[in-house]
Write a protein that holds these residues in place. Structure first.
Motif, PDB file in Angstrom:
ATOM      1  N   LEU A 224      -7.476   9.043 -11.672  1.00 12.01           N
ATOM      2  CA  LEU A 224      -8.122  10.394 -11.257  1.00 12.01           C
ATOM      3  C   LEU A 224      -9.520   9.955 -10.609  1.00 12.01           C
ATOM      4  O   LEU A 224      -9.783  10.745  -9.689  1.00 12.01           O
ATOM      5  N   LEU A 225     -10.087   9.172 -11.354  1.00 16.05           N
ATOM      6  CA  LEU A 225     -11.460   8.598 -10.272  1.00 16.05           C
ATOM      7  C   LEU A 225     -11.193   8.052  -8.935  1.00 16.05           C
ATOM      8  O   LEU A 225     -11.783   8.408  -8.168  1.00 16.05           O
ATOM      9  N   GLU A 226     -10.073   7.345  -8.959  1.00 20.40           N
ATOM     10  CA  GLU A 226      -9.636   6.852  -7.416  1.00 20.40           C
ATOM     11  C   GLU A 226      -9.437   8.069  -6.502  1.00 20.40           C
ATOM     12  O   GLU A 226      -9.756   8.000  -5.383  1.00 20.40           O
ATOM     13  N   MET A 227      -8.682   9.226  -7.171  1.00 17.39           N
ATOM     14  CA  MET A 227      -8.092  10.105  -6.410  1.00 17.39           C
ATOM     15  C   MET A 227      -9.636  11.006  -6.158  1.00 17.39           C
ATOM     16  O   MET A 227      -9.588  11.423  -4.696  1.00 17.39           O
ATOM     17  N   THR A 228     -10.573  10.983  -6.817  1.00 17.63           N
ATOM     18  CA  THR A 228     -11.573  11.721  -6.542  1.00 17.63           C
ATOM     19  C   THR A 228     -12.508  11.222  -5.272  1.00 17.63           C
ATOM     20  O   THR A 228     -13.081  11.754  -4.504  1.00 17.63           O
ATOM     21  N   GLN A 229     -12.471   9.790  -5.456  1.00 15.97           N
ATOM     22  CA  GLN A 229     -13.391   9.039  -4.566  1.00 15.97           C
ATOM     23  C   GLN A 229     -13.015   8.977  -3.053  1.00 15.97           C
ATOM     24  O   GLN A 229     -13.711   9.223  -2.308  1.00 15.97           O
ATOM     25  N   LYS A 230     -11.404   8.974  -3.073  1.00 13.75           N
ATOM     26  CA  LYS A 230     -10.708   8.862  -1.886  1.00 13.75           C
ATOM     27  C   LYS A 230     -10.301  10.298  -1.321  1.00 13.75           C
ATOM     28  O   LYS A 230     -10.358  10.525   0.109  1.00 13.75           O
ATOM     29  N   GLY A 231     -10.426  11.376  -2.111  1.00 14.72           N
ATOM     30  CA  GLY A 231     -10.266  12.733  -1.442  1.00 14.72           C
ATOM     31  C   GLY A 231      -8.945  13.234  -0.644  1.00 14.72           C
ATOM     32  O   GLY A 231      -9.017  14.161   0.051  1.00 14.72           O
ATOM     33  N   LEU A 232      -7.984  12.570  -1.220  1.00 12.96           N
ATOM     34  CA  LEU A 232      -6.801  13.227  -0.746  1.00 12.96           C
ATOM     35  C   LEU A 232      -5.884  13.688  -1.820  1.00 12.96           C
ATOM     36  O   LEU A 232      -4.792  14.290  -1.388  1.00 12.96           O
ATOM     37  N   GLY A 233      -6.352  14.128  -3.075  1.00 10.47           N
ATOM     38  CA  GLY A 233      -5.634  14.767  -3.911  1.00 10.47           C
ATOM     39  C   GLY A 233      -4.192  13.947  -4.272  1.00 10.47           C
ATOM     40  O   GLY A 233      -3.459  14.494  -4.773  1.00 10.47           O
ATOM     41  N   MET A 234      -4.216  12.720  -4.092  1.00 10.13           N
ATOM     42  CA  MET A 234      -3.126  11.807  -4.476  1.00 10.13           C
ATOM     43  C   MET A 234      -3.722  10.427  -4.569  1.00 10.13           C
ATOM     44  O   MET A 234      -4.828  10.211  -3.890  1.00 10.13           O
ATOM     45  N   THR A 235      -2.646   9.492  -5.197  1.00 16.41           N
ATOM     46  CA  THR A 235      -2.993   7.911  -4.988  1.00 16.41           C
ATOM     47  C   THR A 235      -1.698   7.483  -5.102  1.00 16.41           C
ATOM     48  O   THR A 235      -0.522   7.809  -5.908  1.00 16.41           O
ATOM     49  N   ALA A 236      -1.516   6.278  -4.394  1.00 11.23           N
ATOM     50  CA  ALA A 236      -0.312   5.536  -4.869  1.00 11.23           C
ATOM     51  C   ALA A 236      -0.433   4.676  -5.710  1.00 11.23           C
ATOM     52  O   ALA A 236      -1.715   4.311  -6.261  1.00 11.23           O
ATOM     53  N   VAL A 237       0.597   4.210  -6.254  1.00  8.64           N
ATOM     54  CA  VAL A 237       0.812   3.617  -7.622  1.00  8.64           C
ATOM     55  C   VAL A 237       1.449   2.004  -7.283  1.00  8.64           C
ATOM     56  O   VAL A 237       2.737   2.477  -6.647  1.00  8.64           O
ATOM     57  N   LEU A 238       0.820   0.851  -7.394  1.00  3.66           N
ATOM     58  CA  LEU A 238       1.549  -0.237  -6.905  1.00  3.66           C
ATOM     59  C   LEU A 238       2.165  -1.071  -7.842  1.00  3.66           C
ATOM     60  O   LEU A 238       1.676  -1.173  -9.112  1.00  3.66           O
ATOM     61  N   GLU A 239       3.076  -1.603  -7.619  1.00  2.00           N
ATOM     62  CA  GLU A 239       3.614  -2.806  -8.288  1.00  2.00           C
ATOM     63  C   GLU A 239       2.957  -4.035  -8.332  1.00  2.00           C
ATOM     64  O   GLU A 239       1.860  -4.083  -7.554  1.00  2.00           O
ATOM     65  N   ARG A 240       3.210  -5.118  -9.136  1.00  2.00           N
ATOM     66  CA  ARG A 240       2.191  -6.409  -9.132  1.00  2.00           C
ATOM     67  C   ARG A 240       2.303  -6.877  -7.892  1.00  2.00           C
ATOM     68  O   ARG A 240       1.234  -7.500  -7.264  1.00  2.00           O
ATOM     69  N   ASP A 241       3.452  -6.991  -7.043  1.00  2.00           N
ATOM     70  CA  ASP A 241       3.640  -7.531  -5.882  1.00  2.00           C
ATOM     71  C   ASP A 241       2.960  -6.751  -4.714  1.00  2.00           C
ATOM     72  O   ASP A 241       3.349  -7.151  -3.464  1.00  2.00           O
ATOM     73  N   GLY A 242       2.525  -5.476  -4.957  1.00  2.00           N
ATOM     74  CA  GLY A 242       2.177  -4.899  -3.709  1.00  2.00           C
ATOM     75  C   GLY A 242       3.115  -3.628  -3.434  1.00  2.00           C
ATOM     76  O   GLY A 242       2.645  -2.858  -2.508  1.00  2.00           O
ATOM     77  N   ARG A 243       4.365  -3.611  -3.744  1.00  2.00           N
ATOM     78  CA  ARG A 243       5.135  -2.741  -3.404  1.00  2.00           C
ATOM     79  C   ARG A 243       4.967  -1.383  -4.015  1.00  2.00           C
ATOM     80  O   ARG A 243       4.166  -1.383  -5.055  1.00  2.00           O
ATOM     81  N   LEU A 244       5.566  -0.438  -3.463  1.00  2.00           N
ATOM     82  CA  LEU A 244       5.142   1.069  -4.072  1.00  2.00           C
ATOM     83  C   LEU A 244       5.881   1.230  -5.313  1.00  2.00           C
ATOM     84  O   LEU A 244       7.239   0.994  -5.290  1.00  2.00           O
ATOM     85  N   ALA A 245       5.124   1.549  -6.419  1.00  2.00           N
ATOM     86  CA  ALA A 245       5.997   1.968  -7.500  1.00  2.00           C
ATOM     87  C   ALA A 245       6.178   3.465  -7.862  1.00  2.00           C
ATOM     88  O   ALA A 245       6.965   4.044  -8.409  1.00  2.00           O
ATOM     89  N   GLY A 246       5.081   4.226  -7.463  1.00  2.00           N
ATOM     90  CA  GLY A 246       5.267   5.649  -7.388  1.00  2.00           C
ATOM     91  C   GLY A 246       4.051   6.442  -6.838  1.00  2.00           C
ATOM     92  O   GLY A 246       3.184   5.748  -6.063  1.00  2.00           O
ATOM     93  N   ILE A 247       3.803   7.515  -6.880  1.00  2.00           N
ATOM     94  CA  ILE A 247       2.849   8.319  -6.139  1.00  2.00           C
ATOM     95  C   ILE A 247       2.225   9.267  -7.150  1.00  2.00           C
ATOM     96  O   ILE A 247       3.259   9.988  -8.100  1.00  2.00           O
ATOM     97  N   PHE A 248       1.199   9.786  -7.313  1.00  2.00           N
ATOM     98  CA  PHE A 248       0.578  10.494  -8.364  1.00  2.00           C
ATOM     99  C   PHE A 248      -0.403  11.509  -7.613  1.00  2.00           C
ATOM    100  O   PHE A 248      -1.196  11.286  -6.953  1.00  2.00           O
ATOM    101  N   THR A 249      -0.158  12.894  -7.914  1.00  2.00           N
ATOM    102  CA  THR A 249      -0.633  13.842  -6.814  1.00  2.00           C
ATOM    103  C   THR A 249      -1.505  14.971  -7.918  1.00  2.00           C
ATOM    104  O   THR A 249      -1.254  15.065  -9.105  1.00  2.00           O
ATOM    105  N   ASP A 250      -1.996  15.892  -7.289  1.00  2.00           N
ATOM    106  CA  ASP A 250      -2.769  16.923  -8.094  1.00  2.00           C
ATOM    107  C   ASP A 250      -1.636  17.660  -8.825  1.00  2.00           C
ATOM    108  O   ASP A 250      -1.975  18.269  -9.877  1.00  2.00           O
ATOM    109  N   GLY A 251      -0.430  18.004  -8.006  1.00  2.00           N
ATOM    110  CA  GLY A 251       0.885  18.722  -8.665  1.00  2.00           C
ATOM    111  C   GLY A 251       1.337  17.695  -9.904  1.00  2.00           C
ATOM    112  O   GLY A 251       1.515  18.534 -11.102  1.00  2.00           O
ATOM    113  N   ASP A 252       1.290  16.664  -9.826  1.00  2.00           N
ATOM    114  CA  ASP A 252       1.543  15.756 -10.912  1.00  2.00           C
ATOM    115  C   ASP A 252       0.806  15.930 -12.317  1.00  2.00           C
ATOM    116  O   ASP A 252       0.904  15.893 -13.406  1.00  2.00           O
TER     117      ASP A 252
END
Length: 324
Positions: A224-252
């Motif tokens: 939530l701190l990352e979302m607040t700092q970047k101001g997009l109302g969302m954040t990507a969630v990464l696997e250890r290898d950098g691939r996309l694991a998921g997304i978290f938004t205000d709706g989530d």
């Protein structure tokens, strides 16, 4: 003093009659329509549309629609064609001639010359037995039972039917050519429409340090701190290898709170949307907007060919860019 007619009822009657005229076109779409499409698809030149009077106005619009949907086309006034403009038409072109009667003198006058030059002819008429229809390789039957005009004189239902038949021809050709939104964009580079269609996702996305992203296992509080700092109302969630694991938004977040999840203790893995919808940077922003509208989401992650996040954007970014 005579009583005024019921203006609303007159308007409704007119619309009903024109609707019927358009519906009557459906059973008349036959091999002639297919033949006309095949002729245009095989054409090495342009589609030259001709028509007099109201048919000319409709022809102008049909030529413009064809040109903007991948079929090179322009309009020539048949009277001017007899006085020099015939030189604009080459043997590689196809003539699409509009005449409700099929006997319009200015067009019939051109028929021998069109034939002598070996120019292929498609007609759109309200009389399949007319000289124009019989001279054409393919005739598009645009006849109507009656004009909406109570005198059955002013071109109304007939021009509507011709316009709709022209649109049907243009869209059939568009789909046959595999014409894309990007192709359409290059035919409309100016103004708001041009901006909407030429902008790509990479032109509107947030990338680098402005891309909100956290690793799997991150606490929800830090996400939530990352979302607040970047101001997009969302954040990507990464696997250890950098691939996309998921997304978290205000709706989530709202859904997590509804479930009574403890924001201070939960991990992002528990509340994120696994993977989620993604787009690529070279995609048109307008296409990305459609994905968002179809899926009722407000943000998207942009990934590379290896499914690694390289950017993100939300509806606000598309709004500011003039895409919506």
């Amino acid at each position: 003093m005579s009583q005024r007619p019921d203006l609303i009822e007159t308007a409704r009657r007119t619309i009903r009659m024109e609707i019927e005229a358009v519906q009557d076109l459906l059973p008349r779409l036959d091999t002639s329509f297919v033949k006309a499409c095949e002729m245009i698809l095989d054409c090495k030149g342009r589609v030259v549309v001709v028509g007099m009077g109201k048919s000319g106005h409709i022809g102008n619009k049909i030529a413009a629609t064809l040109a903007s949907t991948g079929t090179a086309s322009f309009f020539v006034h048949p009277a001017e064609a007899s006085h020099g403009d015939m030189g604009m038409i080459t043997k590689d072109d196809i003539v699409l001639a509009l005449s409700n009667s099929g006997t319009t003198a200015e067009i019939v006058t051109l028929l021998p010359l069109i034939k002598r030059l070996g120019i292929r002819l498609i007609s759109m008429t309200g009389n399949p037995e007319s000289p124009l229809a019989k001279a054409a390789e393919a005739n598009l039957d645009a006849r109507v039972a009656q004009e909406a005009c109570p005198l059955n004189l002013a071109p109304t239902s007939s021009t509507t039917a011709s316009l709709v038949l022209g649109d049907a021809l243009a869209i059939a050709l568009l789909e046959a050519r595999g014409f894309t939104a990007e192709d359409f964009a290059f035919s409309h580079p100016g103004g708001a429409l041009g901006r909407r269609l030429l902008l790509k996702v990479e032109n509107v996305m947030h990338a680098g340090d402005t891309l909100p992203q956290v690793q799997r296992g991150t606490s929800l509080r830090d996400a939530l701190l990352e979302m607040t700092q970047k101001g997009l109302g969302m954040t990507a969630v990464l696997e250890r290898d950098g691939r996309l694991a998921g997304i978290f938004t205000d709706g989530d977040l709202r859904r997590a709170l509804d479930k009574g999840i403890d924001v201070r203790q939960a991990l992002i893995d528990e509340v994120m949307t696994p993977h989620g919808k993604t787009v690529h940077g070279e995609m048109l922003a307008a296409e990305a907007l459609k994905i968002m509208e179809d899926n009722k989401i407000s943000a998207l992650v942009v990934v590379d060919a290896e499914d690694r996040p390289v950017g993100a954007f939300n509806l606000g970014d598309l709004l500011r860019a003039g895409v919506m």
